[in-house]
Design an enzyme around this catalytic site. Structure first.
Site, PDB file in Angstrom:
ATOM      1  N   SER A 199       0.843  -1.189   0.000  1.00 26.92           N
ATOM      2  CA  SER A 199       0.000   0.000   0.000  1.00 26.92           C
ATOM      3  C   SER A 199       0.879   1.240   0.000  1.00 26.92           C
ATOM      4  CB  SER A 199      -0.893  -0.011   1.245  1.00 26.92           C
ATOM      5  OG  SER A 199      -1.645   1.185   1.312  1.00 26.92           O
ATOM      6  N   GLY A 200       0.382   2.326  -0.609  1.00 28.68           N
ATOM      7  CA  GLY A 200       1.188   3.535  -0.724  1.00 28.68           C
ATOM      8  C   GLY A 200       1.257   4.382   0.534  1.00 28.68           C
ATOM      9  N   CYS A 324      -7.305   0.918  12.842  1.00 31.39           N
ATOM     10  CA  CYS A 324      -8.501   0.378  12.208  1.00 31.39           C
ATOM     11  C   CYS A 324      -9.521  -0.051  13.242  1.00 31.39           C
ATOM     12  CB  CYS A 324      -8.152  -0.816  11.336  1.00 31.39           C
ATOM     13  SG  CYS A 324      -6.721  -0.507  10.336  1.00 31.39           S
TER      14      CYS A 324
HETATM   15  C1  LIG Z   1      -2.596  -0.395   6.517  1.00 29.12           C
HETATM   16  C2  LIG Z   1      -2.550  -1.862   6.347  1.00 29.12           C
HETATM   17  C3  LIG Z   1      -3.419  -2.521   5.459  1.00 29.12           C
HETATM   18  C4  LIG Z   1      -4.495  -1.786   4.700  1.00 29.12           C
HETATM   19  O1  LIG Z   1      -3.986  -0.963   3.697  1.00 29.12           O
HETATM   20  P1  LIG Z   1      -4.946   0.189   3.104  1.00 29.12           P
HETATM   21  O2  LIG Z   1      -4.187   0.722   1.953  1.00 29.12           O
HETATM   22  O3  LIG Z   1      -5.152   1.161   4.213  1.00 29.12           O
HETATM   23  O4  LIG Z   1      -6.202  -0.490   2.696  1.00 29.12           O
HETATM   24  C5  LIG Z   1      -3.305  -3.866   5.308  1.00 29.12           C
HETATM   25  N1  LIG Z   1      -2.379  -4.562   5.992  1.00 29.12           N
HETATM   26  C6  LIG Z   1      -1.528  -3.974   6.847  1.00 29.12           C
HETATM   27  C7  LIG Z   1      -0.504  -4.794   7.539  1.00 29.12           C
HETATM   28  C8  LIG Z   1      -1.589  -2.607   7.052  1.00 29.12           C
HETATM   29  O5  LIG Z   1      -0.756  -2.034   7.923  1.00 29.12           O
END
Ligand SMILES: *Cc1c(COP(=O)(O)O)cnc(C)c1O
Length: 389
Positions: A199-200, A324
């Site tokens: 993820s970015g 989250c």
């Molecule tokens: C933040 C995170 C995600 C989710 O990524 P998003 O781009 O926010 O949907 C998934 N897995 C881990 C381990 C993360 O830290």
């Protein structure tokens, strides 16, 4: 005292860097053409995406054709697991209770559709034993999904050993590397996994862009149906600016891991030493095998949520458990998984540092936490009961 502003929640998200901003800007207004068009601005957009795919692949030990852009890390996790069960037709998934909700909730959903979920045991140090995978695996398994680095306690898993076990049984291996990419060296080929999510926004790109790497030769079913984008597997007009931002973020992060992690590790050790100086505290997860910026500490007898809220009044941004799950009154599923009692799990605080933090930030954080923890404990019946017994 002047009110300070210290951001130390980089595991939740990060600030978009200047170089990422500059890399994105031309693609909003100067050239906004749809990459599927025939005219030259459109072919320039398409070329930029090809370049991003090639550069990202190079940084991560993958091939360009193995990179599929998604809208986020959560989407990549959903796609990997749902497509793996569809592709293989098998009915069992192996994962762990340390995973991000993007993996756990996907598995829980699939359980309601008749799939069986096996959770590997989680030792107290937060590092899963590949031997436990060996015991649990069989050729009835569609996919094994174990994260590379944990978002709450930062622990790093032995993913390449697990990939080898998977391949002996012809089972697909997926890893959520959202916290790992850019923070530890990640080589898709060497890891041996079949699918990898990233993820970015955890590495200074914007929220809303991610990718799934899929090993060449695996014909993963499409996730979003529509146009021919992403080799027809993930339709929807490409987000050119964000793809260019992700490219820049991955180039920046992967080229500076060693230097950055040495600096951040120094800060983190100073932070952990300072906080463990407060009585009745514990560090959650292995101290050695964890992300250099992550400190997850429990303060007995108080609520991490109250501590985080009071720290906010001092200008300090940190998290209790994972972002989250903010608003949940239940303690973190990860801390429960590594065996913490409710009392210890509820007192947890996650501080995640980046290269933007300084030693003076760390000292201020320690000072404020010590002060607030003392005050909270004065009014905690759990604390009074403990010290009087
Ligand atoms: C933040 C995170 C995600 C989710 O990524 P998003 O781009 O926010 O949907 C998934 N897995 C881990 C381990 C993360 O830290």
């Amino acid at each position: 005292m002047d009110k300070r502003y210290i951001y130390a929640d980089n595991a939740a998200t990060t600030r978009v860097s200047d170089s990422v901003m500059s890399a994105m800007m031309p693609w909003f207004q100067d050239n906004f053409a749809n990459p599927s068009g025939l005219y030259s601005p459109a072919t320039a957009s398409a070329k930029a995406i090809r370049q991003a795919r090639a550069d990202i692949a190079k940084c991560l030990g993958a091939e360009p054709g193995e990179v599929f852009f998604t809208s986020c890390g959560t989407e990549a996790d959903n796609w990997a697991i749902k497509a793996a069960v569809e592709l293989t037709g098998k009915k069992r998934i192996i994962t762990s209770r340390l995973e991000h909700h993007a993996v756990l909730k996907t598995c829980e959903y699939l359980r309601t559709k008749g799939y069986e979920i096996t959770y590997l045991p989680c030792p107290e140090n937060g590092i899963i034993e590949p031997g436990d995978l060996e015991k649990a695996i069989g050729n009835d398994v569609a996919v094994v999904s174990i994260m590379l680095a944990n978002n709450e306690i930062g622990t790093i898993q032995k993913v390449s050993e697990m990939s080898e076990i998977c391949h002996e049984y012809g089972v697909l291996m997926h890893t959520d590397a959202v916290q790992a990419v850019g923070n530890i060296p990640v080589d898709f080929k060497a890891l041996g996994v079949d699918m990898l999510s990233l993820s970015g926004h955890k590495i200074h790109a914007p929220k809303g862009i991610g990718a799934l790497l899929v090993r060449k030769g695996i014909n993963l079913p499409s996730f979003i149906h529509g146009g021919k984008q992403e080799a027809g597997k993930r339709a929807g007009t490409e987000n050119v600016p964000y793809i260019m931002g992700l490219r820049q973020a991955i180039i920046d992060a992967t080229s500076s891991i060693e230097k950055r992690s040495e600096y951040v590790l120094g800060l983190r050790e100073r932070l952990i030493d300072g906080l463990l100086g407060i009585e009745m505290t514990r560090l959650n997860g292995s101290r050695e095998n964890r992300l250099s910026g992550n400190a997850n500490i429990s303060f007995y007898g108080i609520e991490g949520e109250s501590l985080a809220l009071l720290l906010d009044m001092k200008g300090i941004c940190v998290s209790s458990g994972s972002a989250c799950t903010t608003g949940d009154t239940e303690p973190s599923h990860v801390l429960k998984a590594i065996g913490l009692t409710n009392e210890w799990a509820k007192g947890a605080l996650r501080i995640s540092l980046s290269e933007d933090n300084t030693a003076s930030d760390v000292d201020y954080i320690v000072e404020m936490i010590a002060e607030i923890v003392g005050k909270l404990r004065e009014s905690s019946t759990l604390w009074k009961r403990t010290i009087n017994s």
